[in-house]
Design an enzyme around this catalytic site. Sequence first.
Site, PDB file in Angstrom:
ATOM      1  N   LEU A 142       0.845  -1.200   0.000  1.00 29.48           N
ATOM      2  CA  LEU A 142       0.000   0.000   0.000  1.00 29.48           C
ATOM      3  C   LEU A 142       0.881   1.252   0.000  1.00 29.48           C
ATOM      4  CD1 LEU A 142      -3.124   0.213  -0.035  1.00 29.48           C
ATOM      5  CD2 LEU A 142      -2.995   0.858   2.352  1.00 29.48           C
ATOM      6  N   GLY A 143       1.816   1.279  -0.943  1.00 31.88           N
ATOM      7  CA  GLY A 143       2.667   2.462  -1.126  1.00 31.88           C
ATOM      8  C   GLY A 143       1.954   3.457  -2.019  1.00 31.88           C
ATOM      9  N   ILE A 168       1.691   3.617  -5.298  1.00 30.80           N
ATOM     10  CA  ILE A 168       0.892   3.003  -6.359  1.00 30.80           C
ATOM     11  C   ILE A 168      -0.290   2.222  -5.776  1.00 30.80           C
ATOM     12  CG2 ILE A 168       0.928   1.285  -8.217  1.00 30.80           C
ATOM     13  CD1 ILE A 168       3.755   2.277  -8.874  1.00 30.80           C
ATOM     14  N   SER A 175       1.050  -5.538   3.845  1.00 32.60           N
ATOM     15  CA  SER A 175       2.350  -4.884   3.673  1.00 32.60           C
ATOM     16  C   SER A 175       3.161  -5.254   4.909  1.00 32.60           C
ATOM     17  CB  SER A 175       2.184  -3.363   3.537  1.00 32.60           C
ATOM     18  OG  SER A 175       1.500  -2.861   4.651  1.00 32.60           O
ATOM     19  N   ARG A 176       4.410  -4.872   4.926  1.00 30.74           N
ATOM     20  CA  ARG A 176       5.265  -5.260   6.051  1.00 30.74           C
ATOM     21  C   ARG A 176       4.692  -4.740   7.372  1.00 30.74           C
ATOM     22  NH1 ARG A 176      10.983  -3.135   4.746  1.00 30.74           N
ATOM     23  NH2 ARG A 176       9.572  -1.873   3.493  1.00 30.74           N
ATOM     24  N   THR A 177       4.234  -3.477   7.332  1.00 33.92           N
ATOM     25  CA  THR A 177       3.672  -2.897   8.551  1.00 33.92           C
ATOM     26  C   THR A 177       2.300  -2.310   8.269  1.00 33.92           C
ATOM     27  OG1 THR A 177       4.795  -0.842   7.997  1.00 33.92           O
ATOM     28  CG2 THR A 177       5.917  -2.280   9.557  1.00 33.92           C
ATOM     29  N   ILE A 186       0.793  -5.849 -11.390  1.00 29.94           N
ATOM     30  CA  ILE A 186       1.299  -4.635 -12.033  1.00 29.94           C
ATOM     31  C   ILE A 186       2.610  -4.234 -11.353  1.00 29.94           C
ATOM     32  CG2 ILE A 186      -0.928  -3.752 -12.788  1.00 29.94           C
ATOM     33  CD1 ILE A 186      -0.315  -1.852 -10.129  1.00 29.94           C
ATOM     34  N   ARG A 230       6.264  -6.381 -10.386  1.00 31.87           N
ATOM     35  CA  ARG A 230       7.348  -6.920 -11.204  1.00 31.87           C
ATOM     36  C   ARG A 230       7.068  -8.405 -11.416  1.00 31.87           C
ATOM     37  NH1 ARG A 230       8.084  -2.617 -12.580  1.00 31.87           N
ATOM     38  NH2 ARG A 230       9.716  -1.151 -12.047  1.00 31.87           N
ATOM     39  N   ASP A 256       0.792  -7.466 -16.295  1.00 33.77           N
ATOM     40  CA  ASP A 256       1.471  -6.408 -17.046  1.00 33.77           C
ATOM     41  C   ASP A 256       2.975  -6.681 -17.087  1.00 33.77           C
ATOM     42  OD1 ASP A 256       1.748  -3.937 -18.437  1.00 33.77           O
ATOM     43  OD2 ASP A 256       2.276  -2.919 -16.577  1.00 33.77           O
ATOM     44  N   GLU A 310      10.585 -11.007 -19.146  1.00 32.94           N
ATOM     45  CA  GLU A 310      10.029 -10.261 -20.274  1.00 32.94           C
ATOM     46  C   GLU A 310      11.152  -9.760 -21.183  1.00 32.94           C
ATOM     47  OE1 GLU A 310       7.759  -7.748 -17.588  1.00 32.94           O
ATOM     48  OE2 GLU A 310       9.027  -6.055 -18.123  1.00 32.94           O
ATOM     49  N   HIS A 317       4.107  -4.835 -20.362  1.00 28.86           N
ATOM     50  CA  HIS A 317       4.697  -3.925 -19.362  1.00 28.86           C
ATOM     51  C   HIS A 317       4.459  -2.467 -19.763  1.00 28.86           C
ATOM     52  CE1 HIS A 317       8.104  -3.496 -16.169  1.00 28.86           C
ATOM     53  NE2 HIS A 317       7.185  -2.550 -16.047  1.00 28.86           N
TER      54      HIS A 317
END
Length: 211
Positions: free
Chosen positions: A50-51, A53, A72-74, A128, A130, A154, A159, A177
């Site tokens: 949840l950064g 993007i 997420s980690r935290t 979306i 990597r 994506d 790739e 991508h």
Amino acid sequence: MLLIQPIGLILATLRKICACDGFVRNGSWKNGDFELTTKFSGKVVGIVGLGRIGSAIAKRVEAFGCTISYHSRTKKPNTNYRYYSNIVNLAANCQILIVACSLTEETCHIVNREVIDALGPNGVLINIGRGAHIDEPELVSALLEGRLAGAGLDVFENEPEVPEPFLGLENVVLLPHVGSDTFETSKAMADLVIANLEAHFLHKPLLTPVI
Ligand SMILES: *[C@@H]1O[C@H](CO)[C@@H](O)[C@H](O)[C@H]1NC(C)=O
């Protein structure tokens, strides 16, 4: 960045828009209607990461009346979305899992067989992030064996090489991508580079300093 493209990928995957297009082009429509597809509105959506993007996607997904949870980690202090410290639990409790985290040693192959099986035969995976976030051979076998409903991708591990079996699957949408590649964002990025260079040479504060 507008980040509309991930929403496009989700809708294309659930509504099988690319297969629909092929269905019209190859004349199959004349022999009957296209199969029923899956609705996006109201689904439970799990977001991995949840950064910047992930949050931008969450905001847009909210507009479809979806319930959002994340891993997420935290735990993030500034959101009411439901937090799962364990990605398997998130996958078990959502219908659409979106991978939007950054790639680190910890998140490499974060979507493994256990996560895919937790998402289950009605679940849809969207990547979306990597390619290396997903254990690709596991994703291929899950799709071939009907242990997962579909996937929108994506990005790929090697790739522009794409695993051959994906090419024959109609429940998979494959993008080269493209991420945020639009004329508008390319221009905005170029403009930002130029504005930063100008600021630098005029000894003004940079617009987007790297801290
Ligand atoms: C036409 O395209 C659709 C969608 O890809 C596919 O399901 C169908 O098998 C194709 N039919 C023929 C006759 O090629």
